[in-house]
Design an enzyme around this catalytic site. Structure first.
Site, PDB file in Angstrom:
ATOM      1  N   ASP A   1       0.863  -1.181   0.000  1.00 21.04           N
ATOM      2  CA  ASP A   1       0.000   0.000   0.000  1.00 21.04           C
ATOM      3  C   ASP A   1       0.907   1.241   0.000  1.00 21.04           C
ATOM      4  O   ASP A   1       2.125   1.121   0.158  1.00 21.04           O
ATOM      5  CB  ASP A   1      -0.850  -0.058   1.282  1.00 21.04           C
ATOM      6  CG  ASP A   1      -2.071   0.842   1.220  1.00 21.04           C
ATOM      7  OD1 ASP A   1      -2.336   1.443   0.172  1.00 21.04           O
ATOM      8  OD2 ASP A   1      -2.766   0.942   2.248  1.00 21.04           O
TER       9      ASP A   1
ATOM     10  N   GLU B   1       2.811   5.065  -3.816  1.00 20.74           N
ATOM     11  CA  GLU B   1       2.823   6.083  -4.887  1.00 20.74           C
ATOM     12  C   GLU B   1       4.159   6.820  -4.987  1.00 20.74           C
ATOM     13  O   GLU B   1       4.537   7.177  -6.117  1.00 20.74           O
ATOM     14  CB  GLU B   1       1.680   7.081  -4.651  1.00 20.74           C
ATOM     15  CG  GLU B   1       0.312   6.471  -4.790  1.00 20.74           C
ATOM     16  CD  GLU B   1      -0.107   5.630  -3.570  1.00 20.74           C
ATOM     17  OE1 GLU B   1       0.451   5.885  -2.489  1.00 20.74           O
ATOM     18  OE2 GLU B   1      -0.950   4.744  -3.706  1.00 20.74           O
TER      19      GLU B   1
ATOM     20  N   ASP C   1      -9.094   4.456  -1.802  1.00 20.67           N
ATOM     21  CA  ASP C   1      -9.956   4.844  -0.681  1.00 20.67           C
ATOM     22  C   ASP C   1     -11.248   5.502  -1.140  1.00 20.67           C
ATOM     23  O   ASP C   1     -11.379   6.727  -1.137  1.00 20.67           O
ATOM     24  CB  ASP C   1      -9.182   5.758   0.271  1.00 20.67           C
ATOM     25  CG  ASP C   1      -8.007   5.029   0.912  1.00 20.67           C
ATOM     26  OD1 ASP C   1      -8.002   3.773   0.882  1.00 20.67           O
ATOM     27  OD2 ASP C   1      -7.099   5.704   1.431  1.00 20.67           O
TER      28      ASP C   1
END
Ligand SMILES: *[C@@H]1O[C@H](CO)[C@@H](O)[C@H](O)[C@H]1NC(C)=O
Ligand SMILES: *[C@@H]1O[C@H](CO)[C@@H](O)[C@H](O)[C@H]1NC(C)=O
Ligand SMILES: *[C@@H]1O[C@H](CO)[C@@H](O)[C@H](O)[C@H]1NC(C)=O
Ligand SMILES: *[C@@H]1O[C@H](CO)[C@@H](O)[C@H](O)[C@H]1NC(C)=O
Length: 960
Positions: A549, A552, A626
């Site tokens: 997760d 980025e 999300d």
């Protein structure tokens, strides 16, 4: 209103959706991003001035020859950028251009770099010695399948560079004509697929024709802009009259002011005009319609991997992943443009009244590296693109089952309780997930001692029912524990602009970031996994999987929620140049590490990643990040997932039933009814949300959710077969209407219904509240309701009103298909492997034919690569014969696929078929009669227990 609905609405009032949204101001708009503002400004001015500052230097044209047979592999030339000066000599910048043909002449590639050796305008002193002066040209190391840039350029043949006349009679694949100096054009053609490329010398323009048709014009609008290297001092004489100098050497955006911009302006931009195409698609990830919007009076689409909690809908804002493939199609042609650049990128789209689709792609740094794919059908583009960037991985069978996730399951007991309760309620699941809090104080590669004191025991208890555990491991590493100390010691972390280890804030507080761009980072990361799994866990464990997760990367105190652009990665490349590919390097390194570890059992790893780039499909699944538990996000999930599916990354889902907030019972029902079609089928919830595992739901809701999950499990053989096809040709698994029927203009806008791969299941989920009918678009044909098998005959493409009461999913099977289902409930997919199949046959209207494919392997190892799989096709011929043809039989496996067919159900319409009361089964030389049952209530025909197997040749003849 019935009582059940009344209850739904009552509860609705209790759960109030947060009216939340992303904090927009954290992200730049185009006019706040130096290079985006500059390129849009240039685009406007250059189109009105009609000036051209770029041309191809004739003297530099060179064709690389293979000395043995005069086959050539590429055309090279220098593009010259001339900045006119009145007072002194014009400034000339040399930009090496290279044109090649790839993949058996299917695609054209060209690159444009900047030559630092010969550009007189070069001043190196201003830069950091830590930085690599060359533009980043290694994207292909990550985006291409084979991790190497030495792709096989397809050799070209040409007559003779000097000849003007091409000789198409001879076996000549490509012909380079001499530059026609009057017209200033080089023509290159390929008589295999009639591609013809015109390269203009006096303006740098490329036209691509197929046959007589102009398909694609490149730099047609003169938006080609290559911001060459120059020092701040000399900038004034390097700027064209059409250019803006906004933020060339600085960044004045509130949250990224610290950016040093060491190289000054270095952006690249180019325009592509698709001729005869009305719509453009691709370039995910955006929470927007499938068909790209015209951005003329709006923000461009931005590709820049960022953490966008509660992202905005109907928006071109950047998201977690980026796949820079634009694609388009019309009734007989399809085109794709892959912009192989991982820097911050913006894309403007414009549709003209006369049938042109225009795009303007702008990237902050790096080289221009473009692939043009041409095909007939849109799926040809996905195929060619994944031939280059790699096919989607064939996932673990269990990973296409149902995933139960939450932030967080608190301890071992909690995890095992979920398992027990799911089992008690007969709700199947395959994966349970541990978010962040399972770690010891957010230190990855550790377990919280009080809560997960014996992870091996927990894994073993899950394994008992064939279940898997996925745990979160992110690239940000808390400072001051053995893992971060090791990264420091090995110099395997990302550096700041000053060359020191970069420290930023993320979940654990102060953190450093592993640099998986480099071999050292990869080796160190690999070592962490070995220690975490092989050393710390009992060796039998192979049901542990990894979730990357925040890759980025997400940085709480970073500009635009992510990394400062002047951070330094392996090889001396700035974050600016590599940003969108960093996440891929993290999950691919994780995959490689896990593959090593599971090498003994040969088991396929499963990795979920939030950030992605072209090529991510080779090693990871992803999800839409999300989202929020409301109807709008449910609706948006469909076009988002379709977008990824058409650019070669089909293994994607959206958090069910919304990550943030508390969904209403009605929303939960409808979200599971939608989510069961997502290739990646996972429920997930925010730490602040109320617990909502399916067994906790009130009765009618619970039953409905169970039905949805079980429907997915009955269809697993079909889903798995679709995943297998995708692993061979990149096919979409959740597939938009126009991919199936590109000949119908009416379908190009449809993004709220879809097909399941090539398996004929057509679905339109209900995505709005209190909605009990819907309008579905059907092409011509016959469609059988997936549950009742009632036939709907459609004589031409049209919209049909369909009932959708709360328990109903509008889903049909199109005539012409046969589905393999498994109808017995088991706790997990692994426990179903020996279960018999039910065949669902859906004949066409005209000649009563149908066919369906089944792919089976062990579902968990790589042995399929050595031929250990079964592939078979069942066909219904001329309304009278149903037969099984084995395509591939496993080499060794005796039991693999050796399963019975327990039932054959033939959907009928009075028009399609007329079947008598018995049938004859032929297996080898053996023949026997069997009874055929007619279901009086419907027109369905059932053969119970025909005593045939999927891995043997058989034929059933029906009596009339
Ligand atoms: C390649 O082309 C050159 C120039 O046209 C010619 O002289 C030579 O014989 C060719 N070589 C082969 C192997 O065909
Ligand atoms: C080169 O050209 C010859 C014909 O001259 C052809 O037979 C051969 O396949 C070509 N080589 C390659 C590698 O394509
Ligand atoms: C990248 O550019 C450098 C410098 O021009 C060159 O040496 C290198 O071979 C290039 N790498 C690739 C993968 O093209
Ligand atoms: C890339 O790797 C695949 C799988 O190993 C192989 O089949 C293929 O030939 C390779 N392609 C190139 C261009 O090297």
């Amino acid at each position: 209103m019935n009582i059940f609905l009344f209850q739904l609405f009552l509860v609705t009032i209790l759960f109030i959706d947060p009216s939340a949204a992303f904090t927009d101001y954290l992200l730049k708009k185009c006019n706040q991003a130096g290079f985006c503002q500059r390129n849009r400004h240039y685009a406007t001015n250059i189109q009105s001035s009609h000036n051209s500052y770029y041309l191809i230097d004739e003297q530099s044209i060179h064709i690389d020859l293979d000395n043995n047979n005069n086959n050539s592999s590429s055309l090279r030339a220098n593009i010259i950028k001339t900045i006119p000066r009145n007072d002194i000599e014009d400034i000339m910048v040399e930009l090496p251009f290279k044109l090649t043909f790839q993949n058996d002449w299917q695609s054209v590639r060209f690159t444009i770099d900047e030559s630092f050796d010969s550009n007189t305008n070069d001043d190196t002193e201003a830069e950091s010695p830590l930085l690599n002066k060359h533009r980043y040209n290694e994207t292909g190391l990550w985006s291409f399948m084979n991790h190497t840039d030495s792709l096989n350029n397809t050799p070209l043949q040409f007559e003779k560079f000097e000849t003007i006349q091409s000789n198409l009679d001879k076996f000549v694949n490509f012909v380079f004509q001499t530059p026609d100096l009057e017209q200033n054009v080089i023509k290159v053609y390929n008589d295999i697929n009639q591609l013809e490329i015109h390269l203009f010398l006096d303006s740098f323009q490329i036209l691509i024709f197929q046959g007589e048709d102009l398909i694609l014009s490149i730099n047609d609008r003169s938006l080609f802009n290559f911001e060459h290297h120059r020092s701040m001092e000399q900038n004034f004489q390097n700027v064209l009259p059409e250019e803006s100098t906004y933020n060339m050497f600085a960044d004045d955006f509130e949250y990224s002011k610290g950016d040093h911009v060491p190289f000054g302006p270095e952006s690249i931009a180019l325009d592509f005009t698709f001729n005869g195409f009305n719509s453009l698609y691709g370039i995910p990830e955006h929470a927007d319609s499938l068909r790209l919007r015209d951005t003329s009076n709006d923000e461009p689409y931005r590709l820049f991997n960022v953490d966008v909690f509660q992202y905005n809908l109907d928006s071109r804002m950047p998201m977690y992943g980026a796949i820079p493939l634009l694609l388009t199609s019309n009734k007989d042609k399809s085109v794709g443009v892959f912009w192989n650049n991982p820097a911050d990128t913006w894309v403007d789209i414009h549709y003209t009244d006369n049938g042109l689709s225009q795009s303007h792609i702008m990237s902050e740094a790096g080289i221009i590296d473009v692939f043009v794919f041409i095909g007939e059908k849109p799926s040809d583009i996905t195929d060619q693109f994944t031939q280059l960037t790699g096919r989607p991985t064939l996932p673990l069978l269990s990973s296409i089952g149902y995933h139960q996730c939450r932030w967080n399951y608190n301890d071992e007991l909690d995890v095992l309780n979920v398992q027990e309760n799911m089992d008690r309620e007969d709700i199947p699941f395959d994966f349970i997930w541990l978010d962040l809090e399972y770690t010891d104080d957010k230190k990855y590669f550790t377990w919280k001692p009080d809560s997960f004191g014996n992870p091996g025991r927990m894994l073993k208890k899950l394994a008992k029912y064939g279940r898997q555990l996925a745990v979160l491991i992110d690239p940000h590493i808390k400072t001051q524990y053995h893992i971060s100390e090791e990264i420091k010691r090995q110099e395997a972390g990302v550096l700041n602009a000053g060359g020191d280890l970069y420290v930023g804030r993320c979940w654990p507080g102060d953190s450093i970031w592993i640099d998986t761009m480099g071999k050292i980072g990869q080796r160190v990361w690999d070592g962490f996994f070995k220690d975490f799994i092989t050393v710390k866990l009992p060796s039998y464990i192979d049901n542990l999987h990894i979730w990357n997760d925040m890759n980025e990367p997400s940085i709480f105190n970073g500009p635009e929620t992510t990394a400062p652009k002047d951070l330094i990665h392996n090889g001396g490349f700035e974050e600016r140049s590599i940003h969108n590919v960093y996440g891929l390097t993290v999950h691919e390194t994780t995959y490689d590490s896990m593959k090593d570890i599971y090498g003994i059992s040969d088991k396929r790893p499963f990795i979920l990643t939030r950030a992605f780039f072209a090529g991510s499909q080779r090693s990871a699944a992803t999800w839409t990040g999300d989202n929020i538990a409301n109807w709008d996000y449910l609706k948006a999930s469909i076009p988002m997932i379709l977008s990824n599916n058409i650019v070669g990354m089909p293994f994607i889902g959206a958090d069910i039933a919304g990550f943030d907030g508390n969904p209403t019972p009605e929303l939960i029902i409808r979200w599971y009814q939608t989510g069961l079609w997502y290739p990646f089928f996972r429920a997930h919830a925010h730490i602040d949300s109320i617990r909502r595992e399916p067994y906790l739901l009130e009765k009618p809701v619970r039953d409905s959710v169970r039905d949805s999950i079980r429907l997915r499990y009955t269809l697993l053989p079909t889903f798995y077969s679709a995943f297998h096809e995708s692993s061979i040709n990149g096919n979409a698994i959740m597939k938009p209407m126009f991919f199936q029927y590109p000949e119908h203009n009416e379908l190009y806008d449809v993004d709220n219904q879809f097909y399941l791969g090539n398996y004929g299941i057509l679905v339109k989920p209900i995505t709005s509240p209190e909605t009990f009918t819907t309008t579905m678009t059907f092409p011509k044909g016959i469609f059988y309701d997936l549950t009742t098998l009632k036939a709907l005959v459609v004589d031409h493409l049209k919209e049909v009103e369909i009932d959708a009461p709360i328990a109903k999913i509008p889903a049909f099977i199109e005539g012409g298909h046969i589905l393999f289902k498994r109808e017995i409930y088991r706790r997990s997919s692994k426990l179903m492997v020996n279960d018999p199949y039910t065949l669902l046959v859906a004949p066409t209207l005209d000649n009563g034919s149908a066919s369906g494919k089944l792919y089976v392997d062990d579902g968990e190892t790589f042995s399929y690569e050595n031929g250990e799989y079964l592939e078979t096709v069942v066909s219904l011929l001329a309304k009278s014969i149903l037969k099984n043809d084995i395509v591939h039989i496993p080499v060794n496996a005796d039991c693999l696929g050796n399963t019975m067919i327990e039932k054959i159900v033939i959907a009928m319409d009075s028009n399609t078929m007329d079947i008598g009361d018995h049938a004859t089964i032929k297996i080898g030389s053996e023949t026997r009669k069997i009874e055929v049952e007619h279901d009086d209530g419907t027109t369905t025909v059932i053969i119970k227990n025909p005593q045939v197997r999927v891995n043997e040749q058989w034929e059933i003849s029906f009596s009339i």
